[in-house]
Enzyme design. Structure first.
Site, PDB file in Angstrom:
ATOM      1  N   HIS A 109       1.577 -37.785  51.370  1.00  0.00           N
ATOM      2  CA  HIS A 109       3.013 -37.905  51.637  1.00  0.00           C
ATOM      3  C   HIS A 109       3.468 -39.340  51.927  1.00  0.00           C
ATOM      4  CE1 HIS A 109       3.586 -33.368  52.796  1.00  0.00           C
ATOM      5  NE2 HIS A 109       2.891 -33.536  51.679  1.00  0.00           N
TER       6      HIS A 109
ATOM      7  N   GLN B 196      -3.261 -38.825  47.785  1.00  0.00           N
ATOM      8  CA  GLN B 196      -1.999 -39.114  47.112  1.00  0.00           C
ATOM      9  C   GLN B 196      -1.684 -40.604  47.112  1.00  0.00           C
ATOM     10  OE1 GLN B 196       0.996 -36.650  48.993  1.00  0.00           O
ATOM     11  NE2 GLN B 196      -0.073 -34.757  48.507  1.00  0.00           N
TER      12      GLN B 196
ATOM     13  N   GLU C  34      13.347 -29.141  47.620  1.00  0.00           N
ATOM     14  CA  GLU C  34      14.766 -29.393  47.866  1.00  0.00           C
ATOM     15  C   GLU C  34      15.324 -30.497  46.970  1.00  0.00           C
ATOM     16  OE1 GLU C  34      14.578 -28.557  52.719  1.00  0.00           O
ATOM     17  OE2 GLU C  34      15.319 -30.478  51.948  1.00  0.00           O
TER      18      GLU C  34
ATOM     19  N   TYR D 222       1.540 -23.803  55.208  1.00  0.00           N
ATOM     20  CA  TYR D 222       0.463 -23.364  54.326  1.00  0.00           C
ATOM     21  C   TYR D 222      -0.433 -22.308  54.973  1.00  0.00           C
ATOM     22  CZ  TYR D 222       1.733 -26.955  50.972  1.00  0.00           C
ATOM     23  OH  TYR D 222       2.407 -27.699  50.045  1.00  0.00           O
TER      24      TYR D 222
ATOM     25  N   TYR E 247      18.014 -34.049  57.850  1.00  0.00           N
ATOM     26  CA  TYR E 247      17.787 -32.990  56.873  1.00  0.00           C
ATOM     27  C   TYR E 247      16.855 -31.885  57.373  1.00  0.00           C
ATOM     28  CZ  TYR E 247      20.731 -35.529  53.758  1.00  0.00           C
ATOM     29  OH  TYR E 247      21.845 -36.118  53.206  1.00  0.00           O
TER      30      TYR E 247
END
Length: 395
Positions: free
Chosen positions: A176, A104, A269, A290, A279
């Site tokens: 991430h 990513q 979210e 997963y 949060y």
């Protein structure tokens, strides 16, 4: 095939040469109710006219140069491209930073300053985020600031680009990063999304910046008044924490910051970002791991801020933007979300601190990014190799 897909297939693309928290908001967890192609109270009937402005390999983000018709976009492998959307003239941009490309990671977000809208295109301040290699097999997100200098109408370069913020610590893996960047409406503060880097537990450790949103001055230094600045052992950059993988941030028309993030297996979210609040990730999530192992769902007494909207199954958001244009009747103030899994756009109606999904629009491809253009049109980036840059208007 949807009408939007048919329109997209029949339009000829122009290929570019340049290739314990205060839960006053969202106290109860709202699950979305998908409404495919629905129209909620506006005149727009859910059909788009679609124009293609070229193809790119792994585009990630885009932004208009304020006060101009020039759109600049990033690609994950590390290239910058630009096009004058009025003339369709491709603009070459050199001087992109070296990135740690893979998974990513790569070149990420892009931002300009609205306060420079009256300046000529010649020189503009530019902010970029990317994945940077560290020692050994580590890497982390960074934000850099420089100048985009356009000596010719078709040629620009990035000059004096320097890193002003680094995600800490650098860790192994290539997931991430988040690294979305968003200025407050008055441009006094720079907010940066810092993902948990798939390490999970650091998101509850305020001694690092993984799994957080940080609030900075425009030069990258910690902004005054951050909530943990006087707490021993905590980062003075943190604004909120307990996040997983934030891929979109924007301010609504009342000046409130919202973010959208990927859950694990379930539990994407949409959150109203509040100063100094937690949060919940990975202690609470409306999804599961997963491997199928459970994670406690959010509950009213868990001490964490709850999502305003939660999606299971996931939509896999790419980013989102609050719409404030005139082209799409009935959309003013709505959040328009790019969907990877949903292969289209998701529209969420926001009223104050409450929100609900009202429509989905199928575009037939994974959608990485959506932004609003100067005239109110939507500019969409598909995901992956050979991805198109599309302009969407009411059809």
């Amino acid at each position: 095939m949807t009408k939007a897909s048919v329109l997209a297939a029949t339009l000829s693309p122009l290929l570019l040469a340049a290739s314990c928290g205060n839960a006053a908001s969202g106290d109860s967890t709202a699950q979305s109710t998908p409404v495919a192609g629905a129209n909620s109270g506006g005149e727009f009937d859910g059909e788009f006219a679609i124009e293609s402005f070229g193809t790119f390999d792994e585009p990630w983000a885009s932004a208009f140069v304020p006060g101009t018709s020039v759109l600049v976009l990033t690609t994950k492998p590390g290239e910058l491209h630009a096009i004058d959307t009025e003339t369709r003239q491709a603009i070459t941009i050199t001087g992109a930073p070296q990135v740690d490309y893979g998974g990513q990671g790569g070149l990420g977000d892009i931002a300009f300053l609205d306060s420079e809208a009256s300046a000529s295109l010649g020189t503009r301040t530019i902010y970029l985020s990317w994945a940077e290699a560290g020692e050994g097999d580590t890497r982390g997100a960074v934000v850099g600031r420089g100048q985009m200098v356009c000596a010719q109408p078709t040629s620009c370069t990035i000059e004096d680009l320097s890193v002003i913020w680094r995600q800490a610590p650098k860790v192994t893996g290539r997931g991430h990063y988040s690294h979305r960047i968003e200025f407050s409406p008055d441009e006094r503060y720079l907010f940066v999304a810092s993902g948990d880097r798939q390490k999970m537990t650091p998101a509850q450790d305020t001694g690092n910046t993984l799994g957080t949103i940080v609030r900075l001055n425009p030069d990258g230094t910690p902004a005054p008044g951050n909530p943990l600045a006087d707490r021993a052992g905590a980062s003075d950059e943190i604004w909120s924490w307990g996040h997983r993988n934030i891929l979109g941030m924007d301010f609504d028309d009342s000046g409130r910051l919202w973010e959208i993030e990927h859950g694990p297996k379930g539990g994407d979210e949409l959150n109203l970002v509040q100063r100094g609040e937690n949060y919940g990730w990975p202690v609470r999530s409306n999804g599961v791991n997963y491997d199928g192992s459970g994670i406690p769902d959010h509950s009213p007494d868990d001490g964490f801020v709850k999502p305003v909207v939660s999606w299971t199954p996931v939509i896999a958001p790419g980013n989102f933007v609050f719409y404030d244009g005139d082209l799409f009747a009935g959309w003013d103030g709505d959040a328009i979300i790019s969907g990877l899994v949903t292969q289209g756009l998701v529209r969420v109606e926001v009223e104050g601190t409450n929100a609900r999904e009202v429509a989905r629009y199928d575009l037939g491809e994974r959608i990485r990014s959506v932004i609003q253009g100067p005239d109110g049109a939507l500019w969409v980036l598909e995901d992956g190799d050979g991805a198109r840059l599309l302009r969407l208007t009411p059809g």
